[in-house]
Write an enzyme that holds these catalytic residues in place. Structure first.
Site, mmCIF file in Angstrom:
data_model
loop_
_atom_site.group_PDB
_atom_site.id
_atom_site.type_symbol
_atom_site.label_atom_id
_atom_site.label_comp_id
_atom_site.label_asym_id
_atom_site.label_seq_id
_atom_site.Cartn_x
_atom_site.Cartn_y
_atom_site.Cartn_z
ATOM 1 N N ASP A 1 0.860 -1.180 0.000
ATOM 2 C CA ASP A 1 0.000 0.000 0.000
ATOM 3 C C ASP A 1 0.897 1.231 0.000
ATOM 4 O O ASP A 1 1.567 1.516 0.994
ATOM 5 C CB ASP A 1 -0.902 -0.028 1.237
ATOM 6 C CG ASP A 1 -1.918 1.106 1.258
ATOM 7 O OD1 ASP A 1 -1.739 2.084 0.508
ATOM 8 O OD2 ASP A 1 -2.882 1.022 2.042
ATOM 9 N N HIS A 2 0.887 1.970 -1.119
ATOM 10 C CA HIS A 2 1.819 3.083 -1.268
ATOM 11 C C HIS A 2 1.460 4.273 -0.387
ATOM 12 O O HIS A 2 2.239 5.228 -0.275
ATOM 13 C CB HIS A 2 1.898 3.519 -2.732
ATOM 14 C CG HIS A 2 3.281 3.820 -3.187
ATOM 15 N ND1 HIS A 2 4.219 4.440 -2.379
ATOM 16 C CD2 HIS A 2 3.915 3.596 -4.365
ATOM 17 C CE1 HIS A 2 5.352 4.582 -3.044
ATOM 18 N NE2 HIS A 2 5.198 4.072 -4.255
ATOM 19 N N ARG A 3 0.289 4.242 0.256
ATOM 20 C CA ARG A 3 -0.021 5.278 1.242
ATOM 21 C C ARG A 3 0.790 5.080 2.510
ATOM 22 O O ARG A 3 1.108 6.037 3.220
ATOM 23 C CB ARG A 3 -1.512 5.246 1.595
ATOM 24 C CG ARG A 3 -2.464 5.527 0.454
ATOM 25 C CD ARG A 3 -3.901 5.303 0.896
ATOM 26 N NE ARG A 3 -4.115 3.916 1.346
ATOM 27 C CZ ARG A 3 -5.260 3.460 1.838
ATOM 28 N NH1 ARG A 3 -6.309 4.281 1.944
ATOM 29 N NH2 ARG A 3 -5.385 2.205 2.214
#
Length: 461
Positions: free
Chosen positions: A431-433
């Site tokens: 999850d790039h967040r």
């Protein structure tokens, strides 16, 4: 008076369940704790015991239908002397405490609480007994015919012999599920297992006889159809529907990024061979997946961002101080992700044992709701299908998932020369967040370093 049994909460706040199979029909006499039906949630198949003894008056759903928690499941006319009055004609399946009878004014015990998996408390010390029932001459109105109509097999003619009285054959939920999938009426299958139980082999043999039109000891087959349907429609239910919803939510909520790394795992495969030959782990079969699981647990200590989740409502990133390791498992019901609780505290042998037991229960449909929720990081072993790599979708609520590819024996650069080596590709989606590209790459490198040289695990422990 007629009593209604409402579908109980089967755990983890699941809002509904699908009726897989009724074990009773309207007009049947049931005993306390006798299995009424099998229901399937998004987590597992559960047998529902009866909290009443009496005569079944109404089945409120057909096989294949979804029933919401708290909705009526079955209505029963209690037997004289077996009912426990509660002063309400449509009492739910459990009450909070003693109630006072309107007629006598006496305080009486409520209907016993129905705990799924345990049943209600026995009354008078008697045990429920299996009953004898007749096989229907025609398929009941509540039967789910969608699977049978779509399945490519001959139609079954039901017995009309008036003397055909038989006890419902003993079988396990996975065997009954297999029979339904193959379009076999398990009541017409001759059992060969211990204590007269129907086995998987019995069901598969009956299905084969239907396909070839040779018949079976207890059933006749109609002439084969001239042709098969050009298309088959399969209802989207149970695990398949839940998996689809979760994957859509994952794909459109968490921005995925995937990175790949192909590595030489010859040292790992050599270690596994030595451990198996030594007999040090005679109680556990050590495999590549167990070593990968151990490497992941060690690497998560150094990279906690991969063992976290994005809390949108709170505006926070939640990092976990433990590893509940999810293992994606392909089952007849669809994709399930049971998890190993506190995996970081387990040894390599304990991880291997837990992996084997976990996947066996998932494929048999006996995983508990607790086992199927609460994972913090997941592994999917696509290598068992001969696949080298992929871009796995995140399990909703997690920040990372690792796909393990097949081990290939191929030419590889080794010590300045070319040699045949065991090579494998790892695919990490995150999850790039929550996880930056650097963190994802460093985590993947640490996992790979352990697999290249298992002795490096000593540096991470």
């Amino acid at each position: 008076m007629t009593r209604q049994f409402l579908l109980p909460d089967l755990g983890e706040g699941l809002p509904e369940a699908e009726i897989v199979q009724w074990h009773v029909a309207e007009g049947d006499t049931v005993t306390l704790n006798q299995t009424l039906a099998e229901v399937e949630t998004a987590k597992a198949v559960v047998e529902i015991p009866s909290p009443f003894a009496g005569v079944v008056r109404t089945l409120h759903a057909r096989e294949g239908e979804l029933v919401e928690v708290g909705a009526p499941l079955v209505s029963v006319d209690p037997q004289t002397g077996s009912e426990t009055p509660s002063g309400d004609d449509t009492s739910p399946h459990a009450s909070a405490g003693p109630e006072r009878s309107r007629d006598t004014g006496r305080t009486e015990d409520p209907v016993p609480a129905n705990l799924v998996g345990y049943g209600a408390a026995a009354d008078g010390g008697t045990r429920p007994r299996r009953r004898r029932r007749s096989l229907p001459a025609v398929r009941p109105a509540v039967a789910d015919t969608a699977v049978l109509e779509a399945a490519p097999h001959d139609a079954i003619r039901y017995r009309t012999d008036p003397d055909a009285l038989a006890e419902r054959p003993r079988s396990t939920p996975p065997v009954r599920r297999l029979a339904k999938e193959l379009g076999v009426d398990i009541a017409l299958v001759a059992p060969s297992g211990p204590a007269g139980a129907v086995t998987r082999e019995d069901v598969e043999a009956a299905a084969a006889r239907q396909e070839t039109g040779t018949g079976s000891p207890t059933a006749q087959s109609a002439p084969a159809p001239a042709g098969r349907d050009r298309e088959t429609r399969i209802p989207i239910r149970g695990v398949r529907r839940r998996t689809a919803e979760a994957m859509v939510a994952s794909a459109f909520t968490a921005p995925h990024a995937t990175t790949f790394l192909t590595i030489d795992v010859s040292e790992t495969t050599a270690l596994i061979s030595r451990l198996r030959e030594s007999g040090a782990f005679s109680g556990a079969r050590i495999g590549v997946l167990a070593v990968v699981a151990k490497a992941v647990c060690l690497a998560l200590r150094r990279h906690p961002s991969l063992n976290s989740r994005w809390d949108q409502d709170a505006g926070e990133i939640v990092e976990f101080g433990y590893v509940n390791l999810g293992i994606a498992a392909a089952t007849p019901r669809g994709l399930l992700v049971p998890r190993i609780a506190d995996a970081e505290a387990l040894s390599l042998g304990e991880l291997a044992t837990s992996l084997a037991a976990l996947t066996e229960r998932a494929r048999a449909g006996t995983s508990t709701p607790t086992e199927l929720t609460g994972s913090t990081f997941s592994i999917t072993n696509v290598g068992v299908f001969g696949v080298d790599a992929g871009t796995p979708l995140l399990n909703p609520g997690e920040a990372g998932i690792l796909a393990v590819g097949a081990v290939r024996r191929i030419p590889w650069e080794y010590c300045g020369d070319i040699a045949l080596r065991d090579v494998m590709t790892l695919s990490l989606s995150f999850d790039h967040r929550v996880v930056d590209g650097e963190q994802g790459a460093l985590f993947l490198r640490d996992v790979a370093d352990v697999l290249r040289d298992p002795a490096r695990a000593m540096l991470l422990m």
